[in-house]
Design a protein around this motif. Structure first.
Motif, PDB file in Angstrom:
ATOM      1  N   GLY A   1     -34.074  63.390  82.380  1.00 60.02           N
ATOM      2  CA  GLY A   1     -32.786  63.740  83.113  1.00 60.02           C
ATOM      3  C   GLY A   1     -32.621  62.378  83.800  1.00 60.02           C
TER       4      GLY A   1
ATOM      5  N   ARG B   1     -37.313  72.425  79.766  1.00 58.98           N
ATOM      6  CA  ARG B   1     -35.964  72.697  80.276  1.00 58.98           C
ATOM      7  C   ARG B   1     -34.604  72.691  79.385  1.00 58.98           C
ATOM      8  NH1 ARG B   1     -35.904  70.580  85.750  1.00 58.98           N
ATOM      9  NH2 ARG B   1     -38.028  71.625  87.029  1.00 58.98           N
TER      10      ARG B   1
ATOM     11  N   HIS C   1     -38.489  67.881  79.949  1.00 59.09           N
ATOM     12  CA  HIS C   1     -37.131  67.992  80.197  1.00 59.09           C
ATOM     13  C   HIS C   1     -36.461  68.256  78.930  1.00 59.09           C
ATOM     14  CE1 HIS C   1     -36.922  65.092  83.739  1.00 59.09           C
ATOM     15  NE2 HIS C   1     -37.505  66.125  84.147  1.00 59.09           N
TER      16      HIS C   1
END
Length: 523
Positions: free
Chosen positions: A419, A413, A409
């Motif tokens: 998240g 990301r 993440h």
């Protein structure tokens, strides 16, 4: 070798006069190692007293719990008469360090890290083992004969035909006024009296009436997980009823109950603890430390526990000298404290899932500045992780999965943190992600409106474990509602209802639609 003989010898070692500093890691495996070494070195030793009783009543320094003198059989031999074969110096040091539980200056002492990732206070654990090995001794308390409850409550809280405490709601918690009569305690009541009742009642004497005890069940962080030595509490103002203490008290009571019913020959304590903090006692995967809260809820009810707490406080009040905080307190006030303490323990601790804090899975720091949530929220968004695809069934695997997801993440990301608000494993634990107070990155466009909870695994064709589903469907949201973090009319939605995706998997989503708070529309 008889288990109580091993404990007796071990505690003779704890009284060794030379002060040292423990260098072994403060882990449950080290405690088990000390027991195993004694079992190997002194086979066939027969001792009529419990070694844990020596530890609890004859410490070389520090306060001694007054109830342990009254309710447990204590050995009369002097330390110099024991002459036990010594453990190696490191095990002696460790045993002495974990024998005393204390909370001061934001630190907790006398605790060890268990294989399931939980932290356990050793002193209440040993108190329970002592009680379980002395089941022949009948314990009595001055207990209620006139109830403060309504007749309907009294009927609802009467024991069932098997003598077991009934499954009642926490609001049924009542306490009663002693009439000078005594009652022999059941074995289970005896174990809870020894491990929990006094500390629970005394702690709640310090809290405002009918309000939650500040710092109840506070967890903390180890300086390192590979070789832990220092444990710092997350709340510097925590009460003595920390998560570690309550874990030890529950473990002591549960294992005492098992020992009291175990046929001869009783299992060695090293074997028993290895199983309980491992795969499960006698091969039962449900009877292990991972599920202590669920097992603990079956030991008592709120009303029964309230009576035990009240009887224990009255007993302490009658002692000379008694605890200072019990002076000039009426029995009516003690009854109110006992009922409040029992209700809070049953609801706020046993009724909530065990959540490993971020430090326990070695989370990387948050990148940036988190945005606070405006609580309470109205939604619970359910996910599966998909990757990792397999359920995690051990602390090591679940913690590794958490670190892997956080790296993905953050690094792939580009998010500030993992998240999800929380992640649920299949081994009985919840893992803190962004937590209760910070906006997550779990449900695009809706992150500030609800908590995102993911279950580790791919649930396209199969369902999560019953424990994991119970945590997400009931325990976690109920606990959040009680704490004012989630609205009582909250709605449950699957991620697929808000974003074009298959998450949380076809099989799990079908099950999700049967949950009481599920909403088809999410309005």
């Amino acid at each position: 070798m008889r288990p109580h003989g091993v404990l007796w010898i071990l505690l003779g070692l704890l009284l060794w006069p030379e002060p040292r500093t423990a260098s072994l890691p403060l882990v449950m495996d080290s405690v088990i190692q000390a027991l195993a070494e004694l079992e190997q070195k002194v086979p066939g030793t027969e001792v009529n007293q419990s070694a844990s009783a020596w530890l609890l009543s004859a410490q070389s320094s520090g306060p001694v719990h007054p109830l342990h003198h009254l309710l447990l059989t204590m050995p009369n031999l002097k330390v110099t008469e024991l002459q036990p074969p010594p453990l190696n110096p490191e095990l002696q040091d460790l045993a002495e360090e974990v024998a005393r539980h204390d909370v001061r200056d934001g630190r907790e002492y006398g605790v060890v890290l268990a294989p399931d990732g939980s932290t356990v206070a050793v002193k209440p654990l040993l108190a329970g083992l002592t009680a379980g090995l002395q089941v022949h001794k009948v314990l009595t308390l001055t207990l209620p004969s006139e109830s403060l409850a309504t007749p309907q409550d009294a009927e609802a809280t009467s024991p069932g035909p098997t003598g077991a405490s009934p499954d009642i709601t926490p609001t049924d918690a009542t306490a009663t006024l002693p009439k000078g009569k005594t009652r022999s305690l059941s074995a289970r009541d005896s174990f809870l009296t020894v491990t929990l009742a006094a500390d629970l009642g005394l702690a709640f004497l310090q809290s405002p009436p009918n309000k939650s005890l500040p710092g109840l069940g506070t967890d903390g962080c180890w300086d390192q997980l590979s070789a832990p030595q220092n444990f710092t509490l997350l709340d510097p103002n925590a009460s003595v009823l920390t998560t570690a203490f309550l874990n030890g008290a529950l473990d002591g009571a549960l294992l005492a109950d098992y020992l009291s019913r175990a046929p001869e020959p009783q299992p060695s304590l090293s074997c028993l603890l290895s199983e309980y903090y491992g795969a499960g006692v006698a091969g039962d995967p449900e009877f292990r430390s991972n599920f202590r809260r669920q097992k603990g809820a079956n030991l008592t009810s709120a009303s029964s526990l309230a009576q035990l707490v009240l009887g224990t406080l009255v007993l302490l009040q009658s002692m000379e000298p008694g605890p200072a905080q019990l002076q000039n307190i009426s029995q009516e006030q003690l009854a109110q404290v006992a009922a409040h303490a029992a209700r809070e323990f049953m609801e706020a601790f046993l009724g909530c899932p065990a959540i490993h804090p971020r430090c326990r899975w070695e989370a990387a720091p948050y990148r940036g500045r988190p945005t606070p949530l405006k609580l309470p929220l109205g939604f619970l968004y359910v996910h599966h992780t998909f990757e990792p695809a397999l359920p995690c069934t051990t602390f090591e695997r679940c913690a590794a999965n958490m670190r892997s997801m956080q790296r993905f993440h953050q690094d792939t990301r580009g998010w500030e943190d993992i998240g999800y608000s929380f992640v649920v494993g299949s081994e009985g634990y919840v893992y803190e992600g962004r937590g209760w107070h910070w906006v997550g990155a779990h449900t695009r466009g809706y992150n500030s409106r609800g908590f995102g909870v993911a279950i580790v695994g791919d649930y396209t064709k199969s369902l999560p474990s019953k424990a994991a589903m119970r945590t997400v469907s009931d325990e976690l949201p109920s606990c959040a509602v009680r704490a004012g973090l989630l609205r009582s009319d909250y709605q449950v939605l699957g991620y697929r209802q808000l974003v074009h995706t298959d998450c949380p998997g076809h099989a799990l989503f079908r099950q999700l639609r049967t949950w009481p708070h599920f909403s088809e529309t999410g309005n």
